[in-house]
Enzyme design. Structure first.
Site, mmCIF file in Angstrom:
data_model
loop_
_atom_site.group_PDB
_atom_site.id
_atom_site.type_symbol
_atom_site.label_atom_id
_atom_site.label_comp_id
_atom_site.label_asym_id
_atom_site.label_seq_id
_atom_site.Cartn_x
_atom_site.Cartn_y
_atom_site.Cartn_z
ATOM 1 N N LYS A 8 -90.282 -37.805 -17.261
ATOM 2 C CA LYS A 8 -91.882 -39.255 -16.885
ATOM 3 C C LYS A 8 -92.450 -38.805 -18.222
ATOM 4 C CE LYS A 8 -93.099 -35.647 -13.795
ATOM 5 N NZ LYS A 8 -92.148 -34.576 -14.223
ATOM 6 N N ARG B 189 -97.655 -34.846 -5.456
ATOM 7 C CA ARG B 189 -96.221 -33.329 -6.275
ATOM 8 C C ARG B 189 -96.028 -32.846 -4.888
ATOM 9 N NH1 ARG B 189 -96.901 -32.756 -11.877
ATOM 10 N NH2 ARG B 189 -95.953 -31.193 -12.797
ATOM 11 N N ARG C 287 -89.672 -27.507 -26.394
ATOM 12 C CA ARG C 287 -90.879 -29.277 -26.180
ATOM 13 C C ARG C 287 -92.085 -28.465 -27.239
ATOM 14 N NH1 ARG C 287 -93.499 -31.596 -21.420
ATOM 15 N NH2 ARG C 287 -94.017 -29.719 -20.896
ATOM 16 N N ARG D 55 -96.552 -26.076 -25.559
ATOM 17 C CA ARG D 55 -98.258 -25.835 -24.371
ATOM 18 C C ARG D 55 -97.866 -24.411 -23.372
ATOM 19 N NH1 ARG D 55 -97.193 -31.554 -20.858
ATOM 20 N NH2 ARG D 55 -96.983 -29.809 -19.144
ATOM 21 N N ARG E 67 -92.380 -23.369 -12.804
ATOM 22 C CA ARG E 67 -92.467 -24.333 -12.510
ATOM 23 C C ARG E 67 -91.669 -25.751 -12.010
ATOM 24 N NH1 ARG E 67 -93.780 -26.633 -18.430
ATOM 25 N NH2 ARG E 67 -93.645 -28.364 -17.173
HETATM 26 P P1 AP5 Z 1 -91.525 -35.341 -21.052
HETATM 27 O O1 AP5 Z 1 -91.170 -36.811 -21.374
HETATM 28 O O2 AP5 Z 1 -92.951 -34.761 -21.435
HETATM 29 O O3 AP5 Z 1 -91.294 -34.696 -19.670
HETATM 30 P P2 AP5 Z 1 -91.686 -34.767 -18.729
HETATM 31 O O4 AP5 Z 1 -91.357 -35.184 -16.851
HETATM 32 O O5 AP5 Z 1 -92.861 -35.980 -18.649
HETATM 33 O O6 AP5 Z 1 -92.751 -33.395 -18.424
HETATM 34 P P3 AP5 Z 1 -93.494 -32.187 -17.819
HETATM 35 O O7 AP5 Z 1 -93.411 -31.239 -18.598
HETATM 36 O O8 AP5 Z 1 -95.175 -33.274 -18.652
HETATM 37 O O9 AP5 Z 1 -94.257 -32.149 -16.500
HETATM 38 P P4 AP5 Z 1 -94.758 -32.055 -15.770
HETATM 39 O O10 AP5 Z 1 -94.302 -32.634 -14.294
HETATM 40 O O11 AP5 Z 1 -94.285 -30.748 -15.424
HETATM 41 O O12 AP5 Z 1 -96.355 -31.540 -16.532
HETATM 42 P P5 AP5 Z 1 -97.458 -32.257 -15.838
HETATM 43 O O13 AP5 Z 1 -97.696 -32.780 -17.214
HETATM 44 O O14 AP5 Z 1 -97.418 -33.527 -15.170
HETATM 45 O O15 AP5 Z 1 -89.745 -34.477 -22.016
HETATM 46 C C1 AP5 Z 1 -90.091 -32.695 -22.303
HETATM 47 C C2 AP5 Z 1 -89.457 -32.691 -23.566
HETATM 48 O O16 AP5 Z 1 -88.218 -33.391 -23.557
HETATM 49 C C3 AP5 Z 1 -89.760 -33.331 -24.442
HETATM 50 O O17 AP5 Z 1 -89.554 -32.465 -25.123
HETATM 51 C C4 AP5 Z 1 -89.138 -34.578 -24.499
HETATM 52 O O18 AP5 Z 1 -89.023 -35.107 -26.073
HETATM 53 C C5 AP5 Z 1 -87.851 -34.225 -24.422
HETATM 54 N N1 AP5 Z 1 -86.934 -35.556 -23.617
HETATM 55 C C6 AP5 Z 1 -87.337 -36.034 -22.983
HETATM 56 N N2 AP5 Z 1 -86.558 -36.659 -22.594
HETATM 57 C C7 AP5 Z 1 -85.020 -36.823 -23.502
HETATM 58 C C8 AP5 Z 1 -83.649 -37.477 -22.775
HETATM 59 N N3 AP5 Z 1 -83.397 -38.084 -21.930
HETATM 60 N N4 AP5 Z 1 -82.986 -36.441 -23.442
HETATM 61 C C9 AP5 Z 1 -83.437 -35.353 -24.329
HETATM 62 N N5 AP5 Z 1 -85.009 -34.766 -24.485
HETATM 63 C C10 AP5 Z 1 -85.567 -34.782 -24.114
HETATM 64 O O19 AP5 Z 1 -98.302 -30.799 -15.163
HETATM 65 C C11 AP5 Z 1 -98.714 -29.572 -15.847
HETATM 66 C C12 AP5 Z 1 -99.456 -29.172 -14.949
HETATM 67 O O20 AP5 Z 1 -99.946 -29.471 -14.534
HETATM 68 C C13 AP5 Z 1 -99.053 -28.657 -13.160
HETATM 69 O O21 AP5 Z 1 -98.011 -27.107 -13.408
HETATM 70 C C14 AP5 Z 1 -100.066 -28.504 -12.291
HETATM 71 O O22 AP5 Z 1 -100.264 -27.102 -12.832
HETATM 72 C C15 AP5 Z 1 -100.232 -29.566 -12.810
HETATM 73 N N6 AP5 Z 1 -100.923 -30.864 -12.414
HETATM 74 C C16 AP5 Z 1 -100.722 -31.598 -12.488
HETATM 75 N N7 AP5 Z 1 -100.226 -32.952 -11.813
HETATM 76 C C17 AP5 Z 1 -100.655 -32.174 -10.254
HETATM 77 C C18 AP5 Z 1 -100.663 -32.574 -9.155
HETATM 78 N N8 AP5 Z 1 -100.641 -33.471 -9.449
HETATM 79 N N9 AP5 Z 1 -101.009 -31.865 -8.451
HETATM 80 C C19 AP5 Z 1 -101.036 -30.306 -8.150
HETATM 81 N N10 AP5 Z 1 -101.570 -30.319 -10.299
HETATM 82 C C20 AP5 Z 1 -100.647 -31.121 -10.959
#
Ligand code: AP5
Length: 211
Positions: A16, A92, A126, A155, A166
């Protein structure tokens, strides 16, 4: 449509953030990401809300969701300030999805489909540059600059145990949100299990078609 309002859904590690950066640059919209907003405020005192923990970080480092009271406010403020946006990391759960309906209208809802095995490989591999916030991957995408390579960090929620939690929390809470947008006919499924450029071709075409 002048400034598109885009929602991007997908499990942790689905890509994402990677695709949202490209969307923001190409379509000149804000990248609104609850994950980054919360990481920048991990130590914020939310004790006055009398919830399970007193800071967002205590939820995040366990792979749990930060309570809606905290996250809804962040999203409302960010969306109020943006004409067009790509929203990443929200909603979420179904309550957050209902709240989002109340505060905005969406033009495009994208869903990146990726298998659990691939998600785990992406999350645990990552690495983040603490100076720029740029994401890399130990196998697929390391920086050429040795100084950057040496300062990369993992991270706290990307260890295998927390990453698995997660994904479990995603299945319980966020998969029903995906179903909800599928049922309303808004969801566009995209095969996220290809290199970033291949995924991007479909993401861009979908947004252009809706414009
Ligand atoms: P990346 O692009 O970073 O993936 P992502 O989907 O953004 O993953 P995140 O881990 O950031 O998402 P998340 O939803 O768990 O975390 P968030 O920060 O929102 O890619 C991941 C890896 O893959 C990278 O190394 C990249 O280089 C690689 N990659 C990407 N695309 C690729 C491809 N096509 N092929 C190969 N490799 C690839 O949330 C973190 C925490 O915050 C949550 O756990 C929760 O505690 C809290 N939180 C956030 N939002 C909320 C909410 N709305 N409500 C409650 N708690 C929340």
């Amino acid at each position: 449509m002048s400034e598109p309002k885009i929602l991007i859904l997908g499990a942790p590690g689905a890509g994402k953030g990677t695709q949202s950066d490209r969307i923001a640059e190409t379509f000149d919209v804000e990248h609104v990401t609850t994950g980054d907003a919360l990481r920048a405020n991990k130590e914020m005192d939310i004790g006055y809300l009398d919830l399970k923990y007193d800071t967002p970080g205590e939820y995040m480092d366990r792979g749990e969701l930060v309570p809606d009271e905290v996250v809804n406010e962040i999203v409302k403020t960010a969306l109020d300030d943006a004409d067009g946006y790509v929203l990443d990391g929200y909603p979420r759960n179904l309550d957050q999805a209902e709240y989002l309906d109340e505060i905005t209208d969406l033009d495009v809802v994208l869903y990146l489909e990726v298998s659990e095995e691939e998600l785990l490989q992406r999350l645990t591999g990552r690495r983040v540059d603490p100076e720029t916030g740029e994401n890399y991957h130990v196998e697929f995408d390391m920086p050429d600059d040795e100084d950057v390579r040496e300062r990369l960090v993992q991270r706290e929620d990307d260890t295998e145990d927390v990453a698995r939690e997660r994904i479990r929390v995603y299945e319980d809470n966020t998969a029903p949100v995906v179903e909800r947008y599928e049922e309303s006919g808004e969801l566009v499924r995209i095969d996220g299990e290809r290199p970033p450029d291949g995924v991007w071709e479909d993401v861009r075409a979908t947004i252009e078609e809706a414009s």
